[in-house]
Design a protein around this motif. Structure first.
Motif, PDB file in Angstrom:
ATOM      1  N   GLY A 133      42.848  34.497  33.379  1.00 19.98           N
ATOM      2  CA  GLY A 133      43.609  34.212  32.179  1.00 19.98           C
ATOM      3  C   GLY A 133      43.263  35.264  31.148  1.00 19.98           C
ATOM      4  N   ASN A 134      42.758  34.833  30.007  1.00 21.60           N
ATOM      5  CA  ASN A 134      42.338  35.775  28.967  1.00 21.60           C
ATOM      6  C   ASN A 134      40.847  36.088  29.021  1.00 21.60           C
ATOM      7  OD1 ASN A 134      44.934  35.912  27.838  1.00 21.60           O
ATOM      8  ND2 ASN A 134      44.584  33.992  26.700  1.00 21.60           N
ATOM      9  N   LYS A 135      40.165  35.479  29.995  1.00 24.55           N
ATOM     10  CA  LYS A 135      38.718  35.634  30.078  1.00 24.55           C
ATOM     11  C   LYS A 135      38.357  36.681  31.134  1.00 24.55           C
ATOM     12  CE  LYS A 135      34.533  33.030  31.254  1.00 24.55           C
ATOM     13  NZ  LYS A 135      34.001  31.721  31.726  1.00 24.55           N
ATOM     14  N   PRO A 136      37.555  37.676  30.772  1.00 23.79           N
ATOM     15  CA  PRO A 136      37.122  38.668  31.764  1.00 23.79           C
ATOM     16  C   PRO A 136      36.155  38.024  32.763  1.00 23.79           C
ATOM     17  CG  PRO A 136      36.001  39.037  29.684  1.00 23.79           C
ATOM     18  CD  PRO A 136      37.027  37.961  29.431  1.00 23.79           C
ATOM     19  N   PHE A 137      36.276  38.417  34.028  1.00 22.77           N
ATOM     20  CA  PHE A 137      35.462  37.835  35.104  1.00 22.77           C
ATOM     21  C   PHE A 137      34.867  38.981  35.906  1.00 22.77           C
ATOM     22  CE2 PHE A 137      34.441  35.771  39.052  1.00 22.77           C
ATOM     23  CZ  PHE A 137      34.110  34.468  38.687  1.00 22.77           C
TER      24      PHE A 137
END
Length: 807
Positions: free
Chosen positions: A402-406
């Motif tokens: 989503g909008n979260k870096p992983f």
């Protein structure tokens, strides 16, 4: 003239009614007779037979289980069921009581004339009283059969002619009881022949052979029960109107048909080698969730060895071999101070797990060994040009959730691998490179190959309780989300999916055997009592997954993995081997799931690991393939990697098995130049002849003493040592202290330093697993600890490894 007499009319009506009643009754009786004699004939016949016939089952001898060479792994011995005939016992008791009373009366009347043998002992002496006899008989039977005296007393007081006392009684015990009752003149004890299962090899191949106790069974004992069990016989005897058995001439015996014998594809010697080295690996690395290994013929699917450690004694299945599984359950349940009730439940669960075959019944994340499957799918689909493709590995790959870096890390977490091509990606086991290959394949194709290689179904191996793999589905279901791009990234290097060891080795066999997914099997044949083969297992192709061309390229690529990093893989001088190590995070384990709160950063969360290694030989035309798994090794010392845990175990196994199978080494030029030398026989030769022989072979030597004949040598003949080693010749007998030298501490030093140090101490060495001249390696193990005193010239075995390879 019409008769109008009322009495005649009444008689007529009465006759009509009676006729009708009798007709109805006759019809009812006839219908009931038809029902009993025709419709329910079988049921009533059985009831009649129960009243008129007595039936005793005769157990068939269960077939034996042998290894491929005819070594017995499971056999049945003759035992007996001991029973008492209460009616006859009362008659025996009455007869003996009458004899005692007559003896006592004769003594009272002075007419008793006892008879004596040559030693002066009374012949056929009777006991003092019948009560004393019954007490003695009761105690004797209870001790010999290990039953309570109350059970025997209750049995002899019952009505009828058959009360079972004890099953599975050994012959020597039956003989003692029989002799005892014969001496008393009692004929009321009887014995029915039966069989008892025993396992001569005890815990060897326990999870494969399995066991049976009549109620439950495991392993081959369960899967092939139809063939092993045979058909029980029966003795049917007629009974009189009082329910007593008539004489023997009124009985008929139907002999049992003994079970067939089962021959495994497993070789006892190979099985022993697997289990020995699994134990060494487990002890050294404190494995928490058992270890397992499978050796298979990749061309046929025949399993040559299948081991789970710890094993268990098939003759004593109710005992835990170690506390390993119990401690594992404590960790799962987060109960380190369990109640008494919880302890009982946990111990029962641990016992059940101990009987489980880890190779086929438990799933795990395969880790980097699965890169073999991703690579094969990539080559088959031609999604990249392997001559031109490359990928830059910085040590971490960032994906967006989503909008979260992983962030997903490579095992070279901080430095990365830099630019890698296809072969580099496989050799260096680069996670980001394989994430890219998985992305190019796409979820649909990746999923289709996961299924094609057999990970979503049972392999069909001829053993019970087989599990099968799992992966996020392509389409969302009621219980699971569809495979995401992050799932695909993890799956490409073996972290998101779970598989069984038997599934993985079967899939890897398909990668190297020409592309054919085979059905594995552990039983070669079933042979009946007449020597006829009633079942024969052979190569069974389930489907072809990849082409012959792709398979050939994968064999070469995996051989390059070994040659490109000999110390991180199973390298054995003289043998062409292909292989791949793997290290996985065991996120599917209950305690890890509980501890793993943030799966983007596993540090400090109680992570456990699976350490595995797969290899095959000869690399160009594989005759065997091996998979070793150490599940959840100790991680505190950072030595939980497949290359550190499973690879040495696999190397030890192959070093013994390759020569055993008659697969001879073929050395390349570099290996020949650094080949170890065999120590010749020199003891008994003149010192001049010994020196001449060694000089001709270019072997260094030192002499001790002023004699003219070699009376002792070190190393002894038959030993191997490095080509630049030295043989020590003694022409005079020296004391033990004069011959002893101290072994230096060598852990962590290079081959060159190790060689120089040992030479300075008058010692020899042989390198294990690598060429002695290979650079970039250090001593990991030495066969004698530093500080130990050994005879001068002793060969110290050194194991080298590259400490920086962490996969």
């Amino acid at each position: 003239m019409i008769n109008t007499n009322p009495s005649n009319a009444m008689r007529f009506r009465t006759k009509f009614v009676m006729t009708a009643v009798f007709s109805i009754l006759f019809t009812a009786v006839a219908a009931n007779f038809f029902k009993i004699s025709v419709l329910e004939n079988k049921e009533y016949q059985e009831k009649a037979n129960d009243q008129h016939f007595a039936s005793i089952s005769i157990t068939a001898h269960r077939g034996s289980i042998y290894d491929k060479n005819g070594v017995a792994l499971a056999k049945s011995a003759t035992v007996y069921t001991v029973f008492v005939d209460p009616k006859q016992f009362k008659e025996d008791k009455k007869r003996l009581s009458n004899l005692i009373e007559k003896r006592n009366l004769d003594k009272a009347n002075g007419t008793y004339e006892p008879k004596y043998d040559e030693e002066g002992k009374e012949i056929d002496a009777l006991p003092a009283s019948i009560d004393e006899v019954i007490d003695q008989v009761t105690e004797f039977v209870s001790v010999k059969l290990e039953i309570s005296q109350r059970k025997f007393i209750d049995a002899i007081e019952k009505e009828g002619q058959y009360v079972k006392l004890k099953e599975k009684v050994e012959k020597n015990t039956v003989d003692e009881i029989s002799q005892y009752f014969d001496d008393l003149g009692f004929i009321s004890i009887g014995y029915d022949e039966d069989t008892k299962r025993y396992y001569p090899q005890q815990d060897l191949a326990a999870s494969v052979v399995g066991y049976t106790n009549g109620n439950v069974s495991y392993g081959v004992e369960a899967y092939y029960d139809e063939y092993l069990s045979g058909i029980d016989g029966r003795t049917i005897s007629a009974k009189d109107s009082h329910g007593n058995a008539l004489p023997y001439k009124y009985s008929k015996t139907y002999d049992p048909k003994d079970g067939s014998d089962v021959y495994l594809t497993i070789d006892r010697e190979i099985q022993y080698i697997l289990e020995k080295h699994l134990k060494e690996m487990s002890d050294e690395h404190y494995i928490k969730n058992r270890a397992c290994a499978i050796l298979m013929n990749p061309k046929t699917g025949a399993v040559m060895g299948m081991a789970t450690y710890p094993s268990y004694d098939l003759n004593n299945t109710g005992e835990l071999n170690t506390d390993m599984l119990l401690e594992k359950i404590y960790a799962e349940e987060n109960k380190y101070n369990p109640t008494e009730k919880e302890t009982e439940e946990f111990e029962a669960e641990a016992l059940e797990r101990q009987k489980r075959n880890k190779c086929i019944s438990e799933r795990y994340e395969p880790g980097s060994v699965f890169k073999v499957i991703t690579a094969a799918a990539t080559l088959e689909e031609k999604t990249i040009d392997t001559e031109k493709w490359s990928h830059y590995c910085s040590g971490v790959e960032r994906l967006m959730d989503g909008n979260k870096p992983f962030d997903i890390h490579c095992h070279e977490r901080y430095t990365g691998h830099g630019v890698v091509n296809f072969q580099d990606a496989l050799t260096k086991s680069c996670n980001p490179a394989f994430m890219e290959l998985g992305k190019i394949l796409g979820a649909d194709r990746f999923h289709s190959y996961f299924e094609a290689f057999g990970f979503l179904e049972k392999t069909g191996i001829d053993l019970p309780a087989e599990a099968y793999g799992d992966i996020p589905p392509l389409v969302k279901t009621d219980s699971r989300e569809a495979m995401s791009h992050i799932d695909l990234a993890y799956s490409s290097f073996g972290q998101c999916e779970t598989v069984t060891p038997i599934e993985l080795i079967t899939a890897c066999s398909a990668v190297v055997n020409g592309g054919y997914l085979l059905k594995p099997y552990v039983v070669d044949k079933v042979v009946d009592g007449d020597g006829n083969i009633v079942l024969k297992n052979e190569r069974t192709v389930r489907r072809q997954v990849i082409s012959e061309d792709t398979s050939e390229k994968m064999r070469q690529a995996l051989e390059n993995v070994v040659n490109g990093n000999k110390t991180g893989n199973v390298y054995i001088k003289g043998y062409a081997i292909g292989g791949k190590s793997g290290t996985s995070e065991r996120r599917s384990e209950k305690e890890v799931m509980r501890n793993d709160i943030d799966n983007n950063d596993t540090e400090g969360t109680g992570m456990e690991y699976g350490a595995s290694y797969m290899c095959f030989a000869p690399a160009d035309d594989p005759e065997l393939i091996l998979l070793v798994l150490g599940d959840m090794p100790y991680a505190g010392n950072q030595q939980y990697y497949g290359s550190s845990v499973a690879k040495p175990c696999a190397a030890n196994i192959l070093e013994e098995i390759l020569p055993y199978l008659g697969i001879n080494p073929e050395y390349n030029e570099q290996e020949r130049e650094n080949l170890d030398i065999k120590v010749p026989i020199l003891t008994g030769s003149s010192i001049d002849d010994a020196i001449k022989q060694l000089d001709e072979k270019g072997i260094k030597h030192k002499e001790f003493g002023n004699g003219i004949e070699v009376v002792e040598q070190s190393p002894m003949t038959g030993k191997s040592m490095a080509k630049d080693g030295c043989i020590y010749l003694y022409t005079e007998k020296l004391s033990e202290s004069e011959k002893m030298v101290q072994v230096p501490y060598l852990i962590g030093v290079s081959p060159q330093v190790a060689n120089e140090s040992l030479s300075a101490y008058d010692l020899n060495y042989v390198a294990k697993g690598v060429l002695s001249a290979q650079d970039g390696t250090a001593v990991k193990k030495q066969s004698y600890d530093g500080g130990t005193y050994v005879p001068r010239g002793t060969v110290i075995e050194l194991e080298f490894e590259t400490e920086t390879f962490t996969d």
